[in-house]
Design a protein around this motif. Structure first.
Motif, mmCIF file in Angstrom:
data_model
loop_
_atom_site.group_PDB
_atom_site.id
_atom_site.type_symbol
_atom_site.label_atom_id
_atom_site.label_comp_id
_atom_site.label_asym_id
_atom_site.label_seq_id
_atom_site.Cartn_x
_atom_site.Cartn_y
_atom_site.Cartn_z
ATOM 1 N N THR A 49 34.519 35.753 37.795
ATOM 2 C CA THR A 49 34.842 34.338 38.004
ATOM 3 C C THR A 49 33.896 33.712 39.025
ATOM 4 O O THR A 49 33.370 32.611 38.807
ATOM 5 C CB THR A 49 36.311 34.187 38.458
ATOM 6 N N ILE A 50 33.655 34.423 40.119
ATOM 7 C CA ILE A 50 32.721 33.922 41.133
ATOM 8 C C ILE A 50 31.307 33.852 40.565
ATOM 9 O O ILE A 50 30.591 32.863 40.776
ATOM 10 C CB ILE A 50 32.776 34.795 42.410
ATOM 11 N N GLU A 51 30.894 34.865 39.817
ATOM 12 C CA GLU A 51 29.562 34.860 39.202
ATOM 13 C C GLU A 51 29.410 33.690 38.235
ATOM 14 O O GLU A 51 28.369 33.017 38.223
ATOM 15 C CB GLU A 51 29.319 36.183 38.465
ATOM 16 N N LEU A 52 30.441 33.434 37.459
ATOM 17 C CA LEU A 52 30.384 32.347 36.485
ATOM 18 C C LEU A 52 30.296 30.990 37.166
ATOM 19 O O LEU A 52 29.393 30.195 36.881
ATOM 20 C CB LEU A 52 31.606 32.413 35.567
ATOM 21 N N PHE A 53 31.209 30.707 38.072
ATOM 22 C CA PHE A 53 31.250 29.381 38.685
ATOM 23 C C PHE A 53 30.133 29.164 39.702
ATOM 24 O O PHE A 53 29.464 28.128 39.679
ATOM 25 C CB PHE A 53 32.630 29.104 39.298
ATOM 26 N N CYS A 54 29.905 30.127 40.571
ATOM 27 C CA CYS A 54 28.816 29.972 41.545
ATOM 28 C C CYS A 54 27.469 29.987 40.836
ATOM 29 O O CYS A 54 26.565 29.232 41.198
ATOM 30 C CB CYS A 54 28.872 31.053 42.614
ATOM 31 N N THR A 84 29.230 35.518 32.587
ATOM 32 C CA THR A 84 29.544 35.241 31.176
ATOM 33 C C THR A 84 29.834 36.547 30.429
ATOM 34 O O THR A 84 30.685 36.572 29.542
ATOM 35 C CB THR A 84 28.406 34.471 30.468
ATOM 36 N N GLN A 85 29.145 37.612 30.793
ATOM 37 C CA GLN A 85 29.402 38.895 30.135
ATOM 38 C C GLN A 85 30.805 39.394 30.453
ATOM 39 O O GLN A 85 31.541 39.825 29.563
ATOM 40 C CB GLN A 85 28.368 39.927 30.559
ATOM 41 N N LYS A 86 31.200 39.305 31.725
ATOM 42 C CA LYS A 86 32.523 39.798 32.126
ATOM 43 C C LYS A 86 33.648 38.949 31.544
ATOM 44 O O LYS A 86 34.647 39.472 31.061
ATOM 45 C CB LYS A 86 32.647 39.811 33.654
ATOM 46 N N LEU A 87 33.493 37.624 31.605
ATOM 47 C CA LEU A 87 34.618 36.748 31.256
ATOM 48 C C LEU A 87 34.562 36.196 29.838
ATOM 49 O O LEU A 87 35.609 35.911 29.251
ATOM 50 C CB LEU A 87 34.699 35.585 32.246
ATOM 51 N N ASP A 144 30.918 46.430 26.947
ATOM 52 C CA ASP A 144 31.972 47.392 26.612
ATOM 53 C C ASP A 144 33.359 46.777 26.596
ATOM 54 O O ASP A 144 34.284 47.351 26.060
ATOM 55 C CB ASP A 144 31.951 48.558 27.603
ATOM 56 N N GLY A 145 33.526 45.659 27.217
ATOM 57 C CA GLY A 145 34.838 45.019 27.256
ATOM 58 C C GLY A 145 34.940 44.107 28.453
ATOM 59 O O GLY A 145 34.059 44.070 29.304
ATOM 60 N N SER A 146 36.006 43.362 28.505
ATOM 61 C CA SER A 146 36.188 42.441 29.631
ATOM 62 C C SER A 146 37.275 42.985 30.553
ATOM 63 O O SER A 146 38.184 43.689 30.121
ATOM 64 C CB SER A 146 36.553 41.048 29.119
ATOM 65 N N PRO A 147 37.170 42.642 31.826
ATOM 66 C CA PRO A 147 38.152 43.161 32.790
ATOM 67 C C PRO A 147 39.513 42.483 32.632
ATOM 68 O O PRO A 147 39.605 41.342 32.161
ATOM 69 C CB PRO A 147 37.527 42.820 34.146
ATOM 70 N N SER A 162 37.033 43.178 39.299
ATOM 71 C CA SER A 162 35.933 42.859 38.380
ATOM 72 C C SER A 162 36.106 41.458 37.787
ATOM 73 O O SER A 162 35.135 40.717 37.613
ATOM 74 C CB SER A 162 35.858 43.908 37.276
ATOM 75 N N TRP A 163 37.327 41.084 37.472
ATOM 76 C CA TRP A 163 37.607 39.746 36.935
ATOM 77 C C TRP A 163 37.318 38.672 37.991
ATOM 78 O O TRP A 163 36.720 37.642 37.688
ATOM 79 C CB TRP A 163 39.061 39.671 36.469
ATOM 80 N N ILE A 164 37.732 38.925 39.219
ATOM 81 C CA ILE A 164 37.463 37.975 40.312
ATOM 82 C C ILE A 164 35.955 37.856 40.525
ATOM 83 O O ILE A 164 35.434 36.746 40.671
ATOM 84 C CB ILE A 164 38.196 38.402 41.603
ATOM 85 N N ALA A 165 35.238 38.984 40.505
ATOM 86 C CA ALA A 165 33.782 38.942 40.642
ATOM 87 C C ALA A 165 33.161 38.134 39.509
ATOM 88 O O ALA A 165 32.277 37.307 39.740
ATOM 89 C CB ALA A 165 33.214 40.365 40.659
#
Length: 128
Positions: free
Chosen positions: A53-58, A29-32, A39-42, A48-51
């Motif tokens: 996405t995986i962190e969010l959904f998984c 949630t922090q990344k996306l 500090d910002g989103s990838p 980093s964006w793919i990671a």
């Protein structure tokens, strides 16, 4: 006392899954989604964006215990990849390279691949 500990073991598996997944989900949630603020989103489609996405959904799947084994397998692999790509090159020692969390996530999620979600999960409800 041993019997009461054994009685709680499956429930504690569910609690471990839920707590690890909630913290993992927060990274996504922090990344996306920018929460909690960082500090910002990838940029889209970067590693980093793919990671994220995986962190969010998984992370979301693991919190509710749905498709636990495949979600945990993917999350474990992501954390192994993150460790070797981002942390290990900085130092051979996890305490020095900041990779402690990645290693713990990797092995907790790998454990869930084999142990399953525990009784407090949508996977357990789907079996009935």
């Amino acid at each position: 006392m041993s019997n009461s500990l054994n009685t709680w073991a499956p429930r504690m598996l569910s609690i471990l899954r839920i707590m690890a997944a909630l913290i993992f989900l927060a990274h996504g949630t922090q990344k996306l989604l920018g929460f909690p603020p960082s500090d910002g989103s990838p940029a889209p489609f970067t590693l980093s964006w793919i990671a994220g996405t995986i962190e969010l959904f998984c992370g979301a799947l693991l919190v509710v215990g749905l498709f636990t084994r495949p979600a945990a397998f993917l999350a474990s692999g992501l954390m192994a990849f993150a460790y070797w790509l981002a942390h290990a090159p900085q130092s051979a020692f996890p305490v020095n390279n900041g990779g402690d969390a990645a290693i713990l996530y990797c092995f907790i999620f790998l454990y869930l691949v084999f142990a399953g979600p525990g009784p407090w999960s949508l996977d357990a409800l789907r079996k009935h």
